[in-house]
Design a protein around this motif. Structure first.
Motif, PDB file in Angstrom:
ATOM      1  N   TYR A 155     -17.458 -40.179 103.008  1.00 12.94           N
ATOM      2  CA  TYR A 155     -18.894 -40.438 102.954  1.00 12.94           C
ATOM      3  C   TYR A 155     -19.664 -39.193 103.379  1.00 12.94           C
ATOM      4  CZ  TYR A 155     -19.128 -40.601 108.018  1.00 12.94           C
ATOM      5  OH  TYR A 155     -19.079 -40.257 109.344  1.00 12.94           O
ATOM      6  N   CYS A 156     -20.936 -39.210 103.023  1.00  6.81           N
ATOM      7  CA  CYS A 156     -21.842 -38.185 103.540  1.00  6.81           C
ATOM      8  C   CYS A 156     -23.240 -38.785 103.598  1.00  6.81           C
ATOM      9  CB  CYS A 156     -21.830 -36.926 102.685  1.00  6.81           C
ATOM     10  SG  CYS A 156     -22.762 -37.082 101.137  1.00  6.81           S
ATOM     11  N   ILE A 157     -24.081 -38.204 104.425  1.00  9.38           N
ATOM     12  CA  ILE A 157     -25.477 -38.633 104.531  1.00  9.38           C
ATOM     13  C   ILE A 157     -26.342 -37.413 104.264  1.00  9.38           C
ATOM     14  CG2 ILE A 157     -27.241 -39.605 106.044  1.00  9.38           C
ATOM     15  CD1 ILE A 157     -24.998 -41.045 107.555  1.00  9.38           C
ATOM     16  N   THR A 158     -27.299 -37.586 103.344  1.00  8.22           N
ATOM     17  CA  THR A 158     -28.182 -36.466 102.990  1.00  8.22           C
ATOM     18  C   THR A 158     -29.622 -36.797 103.385  1.00  8.22           C
ATOM     19  OG1 THR A 158     -28.582 -37.349 100.768  1.00  8.22           O
ATOM     20  CG2 THR A 158     -26.714 -35.830 101.026  1.00  8.22           C
ATOM     21  N   ASN A 159     -30.399 -35.731 103.587  1.00  3.10           N
ATOM     22  CA  ASN A 159     -31.828 -35.916 103.864  1.00  3.10           C
ATOM     23  C   ASN A 159     -32.611 -35.884 102.558  1.00  3.10           C
ATOM     24  OD1 ASN A 159     -31.988 -33.224 103.144  1.00  3.10           O
ATOM     25  ND2 ASN A 159     -32.043 -32.493 105.279  1.00  3.10           N
ATOM     26  N   ILE A 160     -33.924 -35.856 102.681  1.00  7.77           N
ATOM     27  CA  ILE A 160     -34.777 -35.905 101.488  1.00  7.77           C
ATOM     28  C   ILE A 160     -34.594 -34.699 100.582  1.00  7.77           C
ATOM     29  CG2 ILE A 160     -36.731 -34.755 102.587  1.00  7.77           C
ATOM     30  CD1 ILE A 160     -38.541 -36.725 101.020  1.00  7.77           C
ATOM     31  N   TYR A 161     -34.110 -33.587 101.187  1.00 13.07           N
ATOM     32  CA  TYR A 161     -33.890 -32.362 100.415  1.00 13.07           C
ATOM     33  C   TYR A 161     -32.465 -32.306  99.838  1.00 13.07           C
ATOM     34  CZ  TYR A 161     -38.069 -31.177 103.017  1.00 13.07           C
ATOM     35  OH  TYR A 161     -39.320 -31.205 103.570  1.00 13.07           O
ATOM     36  N   LYS A 162     -31.743 -33.428  99.979  1.00 11.51           N
ATOM     37  CA  LYS A 162     -30.370 -33.546  99.481  1.00 11.51           C
ATOM     38  C   LYS A 162     -29.394 -32.623 100.213  1.00 11.51           C
ATOM     39  CE  LYS A 162     -31.736 -35.094  94.865  1.00 11.51           C
ATOM     40  NZ  LYS A 162     -31.535 -36.502  95.207  1.00 11.51           N
ATOM     41  N   ASN A 163     -29.782 -32.235 101.389  1.00  9.38           N
ATOM     42  CA  ASN A 163     -28.868 -31.469 102.224  1.00  9.38           C
ATOM     43  C   ASN A 163     -28.018 -32.427 103.049  1.00  9.38           C
ATOM     44  OD1 ASN A 163     -29.904 -28.968 101.372  1.00  9.38           O
ATOM     45  ND2 ASN A 163     -31.588 -29.123 102.858  1.00  9.38           N
ATOM     46  N   VAL A 164     -26.735 -32.137 103.165  1.00  7.99           N
ATOM     47  CA  VAL A 164     -25.825 -33.000 103.923  1.00  7.99           C
ATOM     48  C   VAL A 164     -26.061 -32.787 105.409  1.00  7.99           C
ATOM     49  CG1 VAL A 164     -23.407 -33.533 104.409  1.00  7.99           C
ATOM     50  CG2 VAL A 164     -24.108 -32.934 102.074  1.00  7.99           C
ATOM     51  N   ILE A 165     -26.360 -33.883 106.102  1.00  6.06           N
ATOM     52  CA  ILE A 165     -26.595 -33.788 107.544  1.00  6.06           C
ATOM     53  C   ILE A 165     -25.443 -34.374 108.357  1.00  6.06           C
ATOM     54  CG2 ILE A 165     -29.115 -33.769 107.290  1.00  6.06           C
ATOM     55  CD1 ILE A 165     -29.128 -36.747 107.909  1.00  6.06           C
ATOM     56  N   TYR A 203     -42.195 -44.303 107.168  1.00  8.97           N
ATOM     57  CA  TYR A 203     -43.118 -43.182 107.095  1.00  8.97           C
ATOM     58  C   TYR A 203     -42.378 -41.847 107.212  1.00  8.97           C
ATOM     59  CZ  TYR A 203     -46.438 -46.918 107.983  1.00  8.97           C
ATOM     60  OH  TYR A 203     -47.146 -48.088 107.900  1.00  8.97           O
ATOM     61  N   ARG A 204     -41.127 -41.909 107.559  1.00 11.17           N
ATOM     62  CA  ARG A 204     -40.346 -40.700 107.720  1.00 11.17           C
ATOM     63  C   ARG A 204     -39.576 -40.385 106.433  1.00 11.17           C
ATOM     64  NH1 ARG A 204     -39.475 -38.771 112.708  1.00 11.17           N
ATOM     65  NH2 ARG A 204     -37.440 -37.958 112.082  1.00 11.17           N
ATOM     66  N   ALA A 205     -39.023 -39.226 106.421  1.00  7.95           N
ATOM     67  CA  ALA A 205     -38.214 -38.827 105.250  1.00  7.95           C
ATOM     68  C   ALA A 205     -37.008 -39.746 105.143  1.00  7.95           C
ATOM     69  CB  ALA A 205     -37.771 -37.379 105.402  1.00  7.95           C
ATOM     70  N   ARG A 206     -36.759 -40.158 103.922  1.00  9.50           N
ATOM     71  CA  ARG A 206     -35.647 -41.086 103.705  1.00  9.50           C
ATOM     72  C   ARG A 206     -34.310 -40.339 103.674  1.00  9.50           C
ATOM     73  NH1 ARG A 206     -37.295 -46.099 101.857  1.00  9.50           N
ATOM     74  NH2 ARG A 206     -39.520 -46.273 101.463  1.00  9.50           N
ATOM     75  N   GLU A 207     -33.293 -40.954 104.310  1.00 12.82           N
ATOM     76  CA  GLU A 207     -31.929 -40.421 104.287  1.00 12.82           C
ATOM     77  C   GLU A 207     -31.060 -41.353 103.439  1.00 12.82           C
ATOM     78  OE1 GLU A 207     -32.066 -38.450 108.728  1.00 12.82           O
ATOM     79  OE2 GLU A 207     -31.575 -40.570 108.461  1.00 12.82           O
ATOM     80  N   THR A 208     -30.023 -40.797 102.792  1.00 10.13           N
ATOM     81  CA  THR A 208     -29.193 -41.566 101.856  1.00 10.13           C
ATOM     82  C   THR A 208     -27.728 -41.475 102.256  1.00 10.13           C
ATOM     83  OG1 THR A 208     -30.741 -41.069 100.069  1.00 10.13           O
ATOM     84  CG2 THR A 208     -28.576 -41.926  99.439  1.00 10.13           C
ATOM     85  N   LEU A 209     -27.064 -42.622 102.276  1.00 16.65           N
ATOM     86  CA  LEU A 209     -25.629 -42.687 102.556  1.00 16.65           C
ATOM     87  C   LEU A 209     -24.872 -42.760 101.233  1.00 16.65           C
ATOM     88  CD1 LEU A 209     -23.042 -43.158 104.267  1.00 16.65           C
ATOM     89  CD2 LEU A 209     -23.642 -45.603 104.274  1.00 16.65           C
ATOM     90  N   PHE A 210     -23.949 -41.821 101.015  1.00 20.35           N
ATOM     91  CA  PHE A 210     -23.069 -41.822  99.846  1.00 20.35           C
ATOM     92  C   PHE A 210     -21.673 -42.229 100.306  1.00 20.35           C
ATOM     93  CE2 PHE A 210     -26.481 -39.012  98.673  1.00 20.35           C
ATOM     94  CZ  PHE A 210     -26.674 -39.234  97.310  1.00 20.35           C
ATOM     95  N   LEU A 211     -21.163 -43.304  99.729  1.00 20.25           N
ATOM     96  CA  LEU A 211     -19.822 -43.798 100.100  1.00 20.25           C
ATOM     97  C   LEU A 211     -18.894 -43.668  98.895  1.00 20.25           C
ATOM     98  CD1 LEU A 211     -17.885 -45.185 102.075  1.00 20.25           C
ATOM     99  CD2 LEU A 211     -18.760 -47.387 101.243  1.00 20.25           C
ATOM    100  N   SER A 212     -17.892 -42.834  99.036  1.00 21.71           N
ATOM    101  CA  SER A 212     -16.889 -42.647  97.973  1.00 21.71           C
ATOM    102  C   SER A 212     -15.650 -43.452  98.325  1.00 21.71           C
ATOM    103  CB  SER A 212     -16.540 -41.166  97.827  1.00 21.71           C
ATOM    104  OG  SER A 212     -15.512 -41.000  96.867  1.00 21.71           O
TER     105      SER A 212
END
Length: 430
Positions: A112-122, A147-156
């Protein structure tokens, strides 16, 4: 309905039924696999949603020391929630693993990875690569009104195709087994149908042949009896002898035909017992050829004996061995449209086997006829054509007796080029 029409119809209907069943079975298996795949996808989507809720709950626990109502909870998350700096890699890994287990997804590994709004892996798992993002399941880790920047969880998480097959294994195996049974039953049914069709044709041919073979002597006997009652004949001793002789000969002829049928029945039941003794095959062949010489001469034919075997002694039943030679010579004579030219040859092999070849210049046989020539009642001519008489028992009898002597028989032939029957028998005392 005519049998010739109904058999193909039955075969076509059964074939369509089997093909239909196979199609339905394959469609059912394919649909079941699709359903399992969709179920897996729904389970993973549920894992992502539960992971998000668990992350929210743990974030609130870390950031606040008091219980919030639903509105306050949503407001706080919308204004403050972020993964970066709030969770470690191990915490996220443990949350995902627990939710997978709760959803009964038997998957040993995931990335898995989590990215910020800029698609950078955090944040990411130990073995995560950029390629894992392709086809990965995803979920946004923020409330809808954040109201904050959305973060996305990618699960492979790779779907284990073998797991689906294993879970459905018993159904697939059962389907294959029952389908195989159906196909085998179909094959046996079709084979039985064709065998029954062949038996029906053989029966019709046999009845036609038997009717013809018995009708002629019966007609002759009837005429002879009528002649014996004639006033002009009843006092003529010579004519009485002639007509009585005709009745006797025709009676013998009928008895021979009946004996052939009974003999075939005994062979089928394996009731014939051989009386084995040492015989000179050359003497038996010469005797049978001499007895048939007159019949062959009447057709302007000839029989050439090339008895070259140095040792022609065989252990055989004299009567049946004589019948083998007689049937082969009679067959060669009957199936010659021109003056029959028959060659009988003997050869001795080093392994003690004696080979007898009977060659003719007859009409020959195609491959289909050769394949069936030793079948009981089979004749190259159909039952309603009587240019060649007989019941089709001669060669089946020859084969049965040769094999009873532990021998072998084969035929080589071509249409219009005659036939060669080759018999191989053990020589001497076995």
């Amino acid at each position: 309905m005519n049998a010739r029409k109904i058999y193909p119809l039955i075969v076509v209907l059964i074939t369509l039924s089997v093909v239909g069943i196979l199609f339905i079975q394959m469609s059912w298996i394919n649909n079941a696999i699709k359903l399992k795949h969709e179920e897996f996808q729904r389970s993973v989507d549920n894992v992502l949603k539960q992971t998000r809720e668990t992350v929210f709950g743990k974030y609130l626990t870390k950031q606040t020391n008091y219980i919030l109502d639903e509105d306050s909870r949503r407001f706080y998350l919308a204004n403050h929630f972020t993964i970066e700096g709030s969770f470690t890699k191990d915490e996220i890994t443990e949350i995902i693993r627990r939710e997978l287990k709760n959803s009964n997804i038997k998957q040993s590994s995931f990335e898995y990875c989590i990215t910020n709004i800029y698609k950078n892996v955090i944040l990411h798992s130990d073995h995560f690569t950029a390629a894992d993002m392709e086809g990965a399941y995803r979920v946004e880790l923020a409330p809808e009104d954040s109201y904050r920047a959305r973060e996305t969880l990618f699960l492979s998480i790779r779907e284990d195709k073998n797991l689906i097959i294993r879970e459905m294994g018993w159904m697939i195996v059962a389907s294959i087994v029952f389908t195989t049974i159906i196909v085998l039953a179909f094959a046996v049914t079709v084979r039985t149908l064709f065998n029954q069709k062949k038996l029906s044709e053989i029966k019709s041919d046999f009845i036609n042949n038997m009717t013809h073979e018995l009708k002629t002597p019966l007609a002759t006997i009837s005429l002879a009896i009528d002649a014996l009652t004639n006033e002009k004949v009843i006092h003529d001793t010579d004519k009485i002898k002639i007509y009585s002789g005709m009745i006797k000969e025709e009676n013998k002829r009928m008895n021979k035909q009946v004996e052939k049928i009974l003999q075939a029945a005994r062979l089928e039941k394996e009731e014939i017992k051989l009386t084995l003794q040492k015989l000179d095959a050359h003497q038996v062949i010469s005797k049978v050829a001499h007895n048939m010489a007159l019949q062959i001469q009447e057709k302007n034919g000839s029989i050439d004996l090339r008895l070259a075997a140095t040792d022609a002694v065989v252990e055989a039943d004299e009567v049946h061995f004589s019948n083998i030679i007689f049937n082969l010579l009679d067959n060669a004579m009957k199936y010659s449209t021109e003056a029959p030219k028959i060659v009988v040859e003997t050869l001795k092999h080093g392994n003690g086997m004696l080979t007898i070849k009977v060659k003719d210049n007859g009409i020959g046989m195609d491959r289909e006829t050769q394949a069936r020539i030793f079948e009981k009642f089979y004749r190259a001519h159909t039952g309603n054509i009587h240019n060649v008489k007989g019941f089709g028992l001669g060669l089946s009898y020859v084969k049965a007796i040769v094999e009873a002597h532990d021998g072998r028989i084969k035929v080589e032939s071509a249409p219009g080029k005659g036939s060669t029957f080759t018999i191989t028998l053990p020589g001497g005392i076995r």
